[in-house]
Design an enzyme around this catalytic site. Structure first.
Site, PDB file in Angstrom:
ATOM      1  N   ASP A  13       0.820  -1.229   0.000  1.00 25.40           N
ATOM      2  CA  ASP A  13       0.000   0.000   0.000  1.00 25.40           C
ATOM      3  C   ASP A  13       0.848   1.272   0.000  1.00 25.40           C
ATOM      4  O   ASP A  13       0.402   2.318   0.466  1.00 25.40           O
ATOM      5  CB  ASP A  13      -0.947   0.046   1.219  1.00 25.40           C
ATOM      6  CG  ASP A  13      -1.718  -1.243   1.422  1.00 25.40           C
ATOM      7  OD1 ASP A  13      -2.282  -1.723   0.431  1.00 25.40           O
ATOM      8  OD2 ASP A  13      -1.743  -1.756   2.543  1.00 25.40           O
ATOM      9  N   HIS A  41      -2.793  -2.592  -7.427  1.00 22.42           N
ATOM     10  CA  HIS A  41      -2.110  -1.336  -7.705  1.00 22.42           C
ATOM     11  C   HIS A  41      -3.133  -0.346  -8.240  1.00 22.42           C
ATOM     12  O   HIS A  41      -3.784  -0.603  -9.253  1.00 22.42           O
ATOM     13  CB  HIS A  41      -0.985  -1.543  -8.721  1.00 22.42           C
ATOM     14  CG  HIS A  41       0.198  -2.254  -8.161  1.00 22.42           C
ATOM     15  ND1 HIS A  41       1.271  -2.643  -8.918  1.00 22.42           N
ATOM     16  CD2 HIS A  41       0.487  -2.628  -6.896  1.00 22.42           C
ATOM     17  CE1 HIS A  41       2.172  -3.230  -8.150  1.00 22.42           C
ATOM     18  NE2 HIS A  41       1.713  -3.232  -6.925  1.00 22.42           N
TER      19      HIS A  41
END
Length: 426
Positions: A13, A41
């Site tokens: 993240d 992503h």
């Protein structure tokens, strides 16, 4: 040209999607080399906002050849859904190739992942239930199904029969669920075979030729260093190596070809999933940071779960950069901290026995550890429109310099927003 690896230095993240998207613009190949659909992503471009879970992040550039390497856990269902989603939203059909050696995440892998998390209850590991741990269990037990097996019906039936023999016993006698019908499974896989066949090639030969030709190659990792099963917060890790060192294996390229390793680091900390997270904050403090993070707040791209929030952790980040072999760092989400008058940062840990350390310890010693916090002055202003380092407020520059000094790696890029153009290059 050399190969560039882009990887995460923390728990995942970190903003790798945006950075991969930016670097893909000047790349000939973008390669996924590990992991599966268990992380995403996030990319924002002229077509909108996308969360990619299986597709490489170069799919928005017509000139890029996108490759899913042999080290990837190939979830065909997710892959085909993402390709359809691109088409539905007007994205030109990408150039995509899949290694014929890539192994498939099977429907029963997802089933076992769910059943085991439910069995563990409060002791579960925070799995995304995408079948990743059962997939890698089969892979290393030599029970996996390679993509090429889909094209040989006899071989596929034999491989499935071998794999299902023990699984059906577990389903009936451990989990109390019906056994898997091999005929129904074969019918589903035959449908995948037809749809995947145009993409299957020997990607190892393709990438080896590309290196010999001097083509630019970007290999993108999934999750972050602290989720690595050997070097991370085991057992709260993923099941494949998240390190740049695994890229040559998972992509099928020479180890000597990777000379640039860009580690992505967030200006604060966030985490999806269970496990030790020393600088974690909770309550209103965490909620305020979570809502400001990213384009639409800090929520998992795969699960939608609210991310756990924390202040920047110099101990974990220095360690993550070290084991990634980072040659440079991209610092993301600096703009998010602009609402704070003062910014806490974690510079060391106090372990359960009372000792202080600036070295990231083994998981057993992380239990009971507490952060040692310092306060850095905030710049209390919006920096999202800034494109030059000299234009940053002095306190924002000081914050960047403090991080750089702590982690010992040059910060080459600073992201001040979710869009491609919101970058400062040092």
């Amino acid at each position: 040209m050399t190969v560039t690896a882009i990887v995460g230095a923390n728990w995942g993240d970190e903003g790798k999607g945006k950075m991969t998207d930016v670097l893909a613009a000047s790349s000939s190949f973008v390669v996924r080399y590990q992991g599966g659909s268990n992380a995403g992503h996030t990319i924002i471009n002229e077509y909108g906002k996308f969360a990619l879970h299986m597709l490489p992040s170069g799919v928005f550039y017509p000139h890029v050849t996108n490759v899913i390497g042999p080290g990837t856990a190939l979830d065909a269902d997710v892959l085909l859904q993402e390709l359809q989603a691109l088409e539905d939203r007007g994205v030109p059909k990408p150039k995509l190739y899949i290694s014929e050696r890539a192994q498939l995440v099977m429907p029963y892998h997802r089933l076992f992942d769910q059943l085991e998390e439910e069995r563990l209850g409060s002791l579960s590991y925070g799995s995304t239930r995408r079948g990743i741990a059962p997939f890698y269990t089969d892979k290393y037990a030599k029970l996996g199904i390679q993509a090429a097996d889909l094209m040989d019906s006899g071989r596929l039936r034999n491989r499935l029969s071998q794999s299902l023999a023990a699984k059906n016993v577990l389903l009936e006698h451990l989990y109390g669920t019906p056994p898997i019908d091999i005929e129904a499974l074969l019918a589903e896989l035959n449908d995948y075979a037809v749809k995947l066949q145009p993409y299957l090639v020997n990607t190892t030969e393709m990438l080896q030729r590309a290196i010999q030709n001097g083509d630019s190659i970007l290999v993108e990792g999934q999750l972050g260093a602290l989720r690595d099963p050997d070097h991370g917060i085991y057992p709260y890790s993923t099941s494949s190596s998240t390190l740049a060192g695994f890229a040559p294996v998972g992509a099928g390229i020479p180890a000597s070809s990777i000379e640039r390793v860009l580690a992505v680091v967030k200006a604060y900390s966030s985490c999806v999933g269970a496990g030790p997270f020393i600088s974690e904050i909770e309550g209103e403090e965490a909620h305020a940071l979570r809502l400001r993070g990213g384009d639409a707040g800090e929520f998992g791209a795969t699960t939608g779960r609210p991310r756990r929030m924390g202040w920047f952790d110099a101990v974990a980040t220095k360690y993550g950069c070290m084991i990634q072999g980072a040659t440079e760092v991209a610092l993301t989400n600096l703009d998010v901290l602009g609402y704070l008058e003062s910014i806490p940062v974690c510079s060391a840990y106090r372990l359960a026995d009372g000792t202080m350390t600036r070295e990231f310890p083994v998981s057993a010693k992380l239990e009971g550890a507490e952060p040692i916090l310092e306060e850095l002055p905030g710049w209390n202003s919006d920096i999202s429109g800034i494109r030059e380092l000299e234009q940053l407020p002095p306190k924002a520059k000081a914050y960047v310099e403090w991080i750089e000094q702590q982690i010992g790696v040059r910060i080459a890029t600073i992201s001040v927003g979710p869009h491609r153009e919101q970058l400062i290059t040092r």
